[in-house]
Design a protein around this motif. Structure first.
Motif, PDB file in Angstrom:
ATOM      1  N   GLY A 139       0.816  -1.207   0.000  1.00 29.97           N
ATOM      2  CA  GLY A 139       0.000   0.000   0.000  1.00 29.97           C
ATOM      3  C   GLY A 139       0.850   1.257   0.000  1.00 29.97           C
ATOM      4  O   GLY A 139       2.086   1.213   0.019  1.00 29.97           O
ATOM      5  N   LYS A 140       0.185   2.418   0.003  1.00 31.46           N
ATOM      6  CA  LYS A 140       0.886   3.701  -0.067  1.00 31.46           C
ATOM      7  C   LYS A 140       1.768   3.937   1.150  1.00 31.46           C
ATOM      8  O   LYS A 140       2.865   4.474   1.036  1.00 31.46           O
ATOM      9  CB  LYS A 140      -0.127   4.836  -0.219  1.00 31.46           C
ATOM     10  CG  LYS A 140      -0.850   4.849  -1.558  1.00 31.46           C
ATOM     11  CD  LYS A 140      -1.794   6.048  -1.658  1.00 31.46           C
ATOM     12  CE  LYS A 140      -2.490   6.075  -3.014  1.00 31.46           C
ATOM     13  NZ  LYS A 140      -3.422   7.224  -3.138  1.00 31.46           N
ATOM     14  N   ALA A 141       1.282   3.569   2.322  1.00 31.68           N
ATOM     15  CA  ALA A 141       2.068   3.789   3.535  1.00 31.68           C
ATOM     16  C   ALA A 141       3.390   3.039   3.456  1.00 31.68           C
ATOM     17  O   ALA A 141       4.439   3.565   3.843  1.00 31.68           O
ATOM     18  CB  ALA A 141       1.280   3.362   4.766  1.00 31.68           C
ATOM     19  N   ALA A 142       3.350   1.798   2.954  1.00 31.16           N
ATOM     20  CA  ALA A 142       4.578   1.008   2.827  1.00 31.16           C
ATOM     21  C   ALA A 142       5.532   1.641   1.826  1.00 31.16           C
ATOM     22  O   ALA A 142       6.744   1.678   2.040  1.00 31.16           O
ATOM     23  CB  ALA A 142       4.235  -0.423   2.420  1.00 31.16           C
ATOM     24  N   ARG A 143       4.984   2.148   0.723  1.00 30.25           N
ATOM     25  CA  ARG A 143       5.842   2.779  -0.279  1.00 30.25           C
ATOM     26  C   ARG A 143       6.461   4.070   0.247  1.00 30.25           C
ATOM     27  O   ARG A 143       7.626   4.367  -0.030  1.00 30.25           O
ATOM     28  CB  ARG A 143       5.047   3.025  -1.566  1.00 30.25           C
ATOM     29  CG  ARG A 143       4.738   1.736  -2.335  1.00 30.25           C
ATOM     30  CD  ARG A 143       4.192   2.031  -3.717  1.00 30.25           C
ATOM     31  NE  ARG A 143       2.826   2.545  -3.661  1.00 30.25           N
ATOM     32  CZ  ARG A 143       1.738   1.775  -3.626  1.00 30.25           C
ATOM     33  NH1 ARG A 143       1.863   0.450  -3.627  1.00 30.25           N
ATOM     34  NH2 ARG A 143       0.540   2.312  -3.601  1.00 30.25           N
ATOM     35  N   ARG A 144       5.696   4.841   1.014  1.00 32.62           N
ATOM     36  CA  ARG A 144       6.266   6.043   1.630  1.00 32.62           C
ATOM     37  C   ARG A 144       7.388   5.660   2.593  1.00 32.62           C
ATOM     38  O   ARG A 144       8.435   6.325   2.654  1.00 32.62           O
ATOM     39  CB  ARG A 144       5.179   6.809   2.385  1.00 32.62           C
ATOM     40  CG  ARG A 144       4.103   7.426   1.508  1.00 32.62           C
ATOM     41  CD  ARG A 144       3.208   8.342   2.321  1.00 32.62           C
ATOM     42  NE  ARG A 144       2.018   8.731   1.585  1.00 32.62           N
ATOM     43  CZ  ARG A 144       0.809   8.219   1.784  1.00 32.62           C
ATOM     44  NH1 ARG A 144       0.632   7.294   2.722  1.00 32.62           N
ATOM     45  NH2 ARG A 144      -0.224   8.617   1.075  1.00 32.62           N
ATOM     46  N   PHE A 145       7.155   4.621   3.347  1.00 28.64           N
ATOM     47  CA  PHE A 145       8.166   4.157   4.294  1.00 28.64           C
ATOM     48  C   PHE A 145       9.445   3.759   3.561  1.00 28.64           C
ATOM     49  O   PHE A 145      10.552   4.143   3.974  1.00 28.64           O
ATOM     50  CB  PHE A 145       7.622   2.970   5.096  1.00 28.64           C
ATOM     51  CG  PHE A 145       8.667   2.211   5.852  1.00 28.64           C
ATOM     52  CD1 PHE A 145       9.244   2.731   6.996  1.00 28.64           C
ATOM     53  CD2 PHE A 145       9.084   0.960   5.408  1.00 28.64           C
ATOM     54  CE1 PHE A 145      10.226   2.029   7.685  1.00 28.64           C
ATOM     55  CE2 PHE A 145      10.054   0.248   6.085  1.00 28.64           C
ATOM     56  CZ  PHE A 145      10.623   0.787   7.227  1.00 28.64           C
ATOM     57  N   ILE A 146       9.321   3.013   2.481  1.00 26.25           N
ATOM     58  CA  ILE A 146      10.499   2.552   1.748  1.00 26.25           C
ATOM     59  C   ILE A 146      11.247   3.734   1.132  1.00 26.25           C
ATOM     60  O   ILE A 146      12.486   3.754   1.115  1.00 26.25           O
ATOM     61  CB  ILE A 146      10.091   1.525   0.682  1.00 26.25           C
ATOM     62  CG1 ILE A 146       9.658   0.232   1.374  1.00 26.25           C
ATOM     63  CG2 ILE A 146      11.234   1.249  -0.287  1.00 26.25           C
ATOM     64  CD1 ILE A 146       9.099  -0.810   0.451  1.00 26.25           C
ATOM     65  N   MET A 147      10.523   4.741   0.644  1.00 28.89           N
ATOM     66  CA  MET A 147      11.187   5.931   0.105  1.00 28.89           C
ATOM     67  C   MET A 147      11.982   6.645   1.198  1.00 28.89           C
ATOM     68  O   MET A 147      13.096   7.132   0.958  1.00 28.89           O
ATOM     69  CB  MET A 147      10.154   6.869  -0.505  1.00 28.89           C
ATOM     70  CG  MET A 147       9.509   6.345  -1.782  1.00 28.89           C
ATOM     71  SD  MET A 147      10.731   5.936  -3.068  1.00 28.89           S
ATOM     72  CE  MET A 147      11.428   7.557  -3.388  1.00 28.89           C
ATOM     73  N   LEU A 148      11.427   6.698   2.402  1.00 28.94           N
ATOM     74  CA  LEU A 148      12.157   7.306   3.514  1.00 28.94           C
ATOM     75  C   LEU A 148      13.378   6.480   3.887  1.00 28.94           C
ATOM     76  O   LEU A 148      14.439   7.030   4.214  1.00 28.94           O
ATOM     77  CB  LEU A 148      11.229   7.464   4.722  1.00 28.94           C
ATOM     78  CG  LEU A 148      10.175   8.571   4.610  1.00 28.94           C
ATOM     79  CD1 LEU A 148       9.153   8.451   5.736  1.00 28.94           C
ATOM     80  CD2 LEU A 148      10.836   9.945   4.640  1.00 28.94           C
ATOM     81  N   VAL A 208       4.206   0.172  10.526  1.00 36.03           N
ATOM     82  CA  VAL A 208       5.513   0.693  10.140  1.00 36.03           C
ATOM     83  C   VAL A 208       6.625   0.225  11.082  1.00 36.03           C
ATOM     84  O   VAL A 208       7.695  -0.188  10.629  1.00 36.03           O
ATOM     85  CB  VAL A 208       5.485   2.233  10.082  1.00 36.03           C
ATOM     86  CG1 VAL A 208       6.893   2.787   9.860  1.00 36.03           C
ATOM     87  CG2 VAL A 208       4.555   2.696   8.974  1.00 36.03           C
ATOM     88  N   LEU A 209       6.396   0.265  12.391  1.00 42.41           N
ATOM     89  CA  LEU A 209       7.478  -0.051  13.322  1.00 42.41           C
ATOM     90  C   LEU A 209       7.966  -1.501  13.228  1.00 42.41           C
ATOM     91  O   LEU A 209       9.186  -1.735  13.188  1.00 42.41           O
ATOM     92  CB  LEU A 209       7.055   0.300  14.745  1.00 42.41           C
ATOM     93  CG  LEU A 209       7.042   1.808  15.046  1.00 42.41           C
ATOM     94  CD1 LEU A 209       6.450   2.089  16.421  1.00 42.41           C
ATOM     95  CD2 LEU A 209       8.456   2.384  14.961  1.00 42.41           C
TER      96      LEU A 209
END
Length: 429
Positions: free
Chosen positions: A97-106, A317-318
Motif C-alpha cells: 500500500g501507499k504507507a509502505a511505499r512512503r516508508f520505503i522511500m524514507l 511501520v514499526l
C-alpha cells in the motif's frame, strides 16, 4: 556490526524477518572476544621489544590467518542468501500500500543521506583528527599488495559480470550484488509455488552458513587473540589509541543519523522537538540498555502512542522498520570501510565512495535481522571489497563493535519513531 534488531552480548540471539523465515539461533562470545582482543594486544605490546622465535611468531600468525579465512569463506554465500531474502521481503512490503511505499522511500532517503554525509565529512574529520601513526600495524605486510582502486570506467564495466561464478571466485562484490538484487526481484515475479521453492532454498542456505559462522565464532577469542598479538607486536602501545580513535570517529557518523531523526520528525512529522524528545526517551533508554531494536519495539510503539500517531500506522511501520530498516547502516558501515582504507594507506576517490554507498544501501536492506558480530563482517566486507579496501582489519574491529553498537541502536530506534511520524503525517489528518 551493527544493531540489527538482535541483542548483542553473551547468550543466544535469534534472527527473524517478518516474512516468516526464521534463521538459526547462534551464540555470540562478544565479551570473550573483546577480552581476547585486549589480552592479545597487551601480550603483543609486552613482547614488541623482545626477540621472539620465528617459528612461534609464524605459528601464532597461522592461527589468526586460518580463523580469518574460515570467516571469509562464508561471506559470499551468506550475502547472496540474505540479499535474496531481504530484498524479496522489501518488494513484497512495497506492494502492501501507499504507507509502505512512503516508508520505503524514507528508508532509501535516509540511507543515501547518511552515506553522502560520511563520504563528505569523514575524510575531513580524519584530516583534522588524524589516525595515530601506530595504525600501520593493523594492516599486515603485503595485505594490500593486490588491492587496486579501479577508475570510473573500470567501475562501469564491472557492474555486470559475464560469468557470475567467476565473479564469486574473484570476490567481485559489486556485480554479485547487482545480480542477486535482480534475482530477488525476479523471484517475486514468479508463480507463487516457484517463488516459495527458491526462497526456501536461500533460507536453507542462509541457515547453513549461519551454522558454519556460529562454529567459527565459537573460537573467535582464539583467532582474535592471535591476530591482535601480531598487531601489538607491530604497533606497540599505540594500538589501543587507534581503537579508541576508531570508536569515536565511527560513532560520530551514527550521531548524524540521530540528529537527522529529530529533524525528520520536526519537518516531515510536524512534531515539536521537545514533544518528540520526551516521547522517544523511554524507547531510547531501552535501546541503550539492550542494544536491540527488536527488544525496543514495545517501547517504540508506546512512544508512537505518546506522539498521538495512528495505531494503524505505528503497528504496521514499526515492525516493518525493525525487520528491514537499519538507519545507521549506510553511514556507519561506509565509515568503517573508509577508516580501514585510511589504515591501509588507500585513497578512495569520491566516485568509488558512491559505489560504496550503493552497495551499503543494498546490503543494509538485504541483511535482515542478524546479530551484530555476524552482520558486521557480512555487511561491511562487501562494501570494502567493492572499493578495493582490505577486509583483514575488520576481524579486530568487530571485537570493539559492542561500543559503537550503542550509537547504532540509539539512532536506529530514534529514526524508526521519526519515520513512523512522517509516514503517519503523510496520510493526512
Amino acid at each position: 556490526m551493527t544493531d540489527t534488531s538482535q541483542t548483542n552480548g553473551e547468550g543466544a540471539a535469534k534472527a527473524t524477518i517478518e516474512s516468516g523465515f526464521e534463521l538459526v539461533t547462534i551464540r555470540l562470545p562478544v565479551i570473550a572476544t573483546f577480552a581476547a582482543l585486549v589480552i592479545g594486544l597487551g601480550l603483543g605490546v609486552a613482547f614488541s621489544g623482545s626477540e621472539i622465535p620465528e617459528m612461534m611468531r609464524e605459528g601464532v600468525a597461522l592461527v589468526g590467518t586460518l580463523w580469518l579465512r574460515a570467516l571469509q569463506m562464508t561471506i559470499i554465500p551468506l550475502v547472496a542468501a540474505l540479499l535474496v531474502l531481504g530484498l524479496s521481503q522489501m518488494v513484497a512490503a512495497a506492494s502492501a500500500g501507499k504507507a509502505a511505499r512512503r516508508f520505503i522511500m524514507l528508508v532509501l532517503g535516509v540511507g543515501v543521506a547518511g552515506g553522502l554525509f560520511t563520504a563528505l565529512v569523514l575524510p575531513l574529520l580524519l584530516n583534522v583528527f588524524a589516525i595515530p601513526q601506530e595504525a600501520a600495524g593493523f594492516v599486515a605486510d603485503g595485505a594490500t599488495d593486490s588491492q587496486e582502486v579501479p577508475g570510473i570506467l573500470e567501475f562501469l564495466k564491472s557492474l555486470i559480470a559475464p560469468n557470475i561464478i567467476a565473479a564469486a571466485a574473484e570476490t567481485s562484490m559489486l556485480p554479485l550484488t547487482v545480480f542477486f538484487a535482480l534475482f530477488a526481484v525476479a523471484i517475486t515475479r514468479l508463480p507463487a509455488a516457484q517463488g516459495k521453492t527458491l526462497l526456501g532454498f536461500f533460507h536453507a542456505l542462509a541457515n547453513a552458513m549461519l551454522l558454519i559462522i556460529g562454529w567459527v565464532l565459537w573460537i573467535a577469542p582464539l583467532g582474535v587473540a592471535a591476530l591482535a598479538f601480531g598487531v601489538g607486536l607491530r604497533s606497540g602501545g599505540g594500538a589501543f589509541a587507534v581503537l579508541g580513535h576508531y570508536i569515536l570517529v565511527v560513532s560520530a557518523m551514527g550521531a548524524f543519523i540521530l540528529v537527522l531523526a529529530y529533524a525528520l520528525a520536526a519537518v516531515m512529522g510536524r512534531v515539536s522537538l521537545l514533544k518528540f524528545a520526551k516521547a522517544v526517551l523511554p524507547a531510547q533508554a531501552v535501546a541503550v540498555s539492550t542494544q536491540s531494536s527488536l527488544a525496543s519495539l514495545p517501547a517504540m510503539l508506546d512512544s508512537a502512542s505518546r506522539l498521538g500517531l495512528r495505531s494503524s500506522t505505528s503497528e504496521f511501520v514499526l515492525p516493518l522498520a525493525v525487520a528491514i530498516f537499519r538507519a545507521t547502516s549506510v553511514a556507519m558501515n561506509l565509515a568503517v570501510a573508509l577508516y580501514v582504507a585510511e589504515l591501509a594507506g588507500i585513497s578512495v576517490p569520491f566516485t568509488l565512495m558512491l559505489v560504496g554507498i550503493v552497495v551499503a544501501l543494498v546490503i543494509s536492506i538485504g541483511s535482515v535481522s542478524l546479530p551484530g558480530s555476524i552482520s558486521f563482517v557480512v555487511s561491511i566486507g562487501p562494501i570494502a571489497l567493492a572499493m578495493g579496501v582490505p577486509i583483514e582489519p575488520l576481524v579486530l574491529l568487530v571485537a570493539v563493535e559492542m561500543l559503537p553498537d550503542v550509537m547504532r541502536t540509539l539512532a536506529n530506534v530514534t529514526m524508526n519513531v521519526a519515520v513512523t511520524s512522517a509516514v503517519d503525517r503523510s496520510r493526512g489528518d
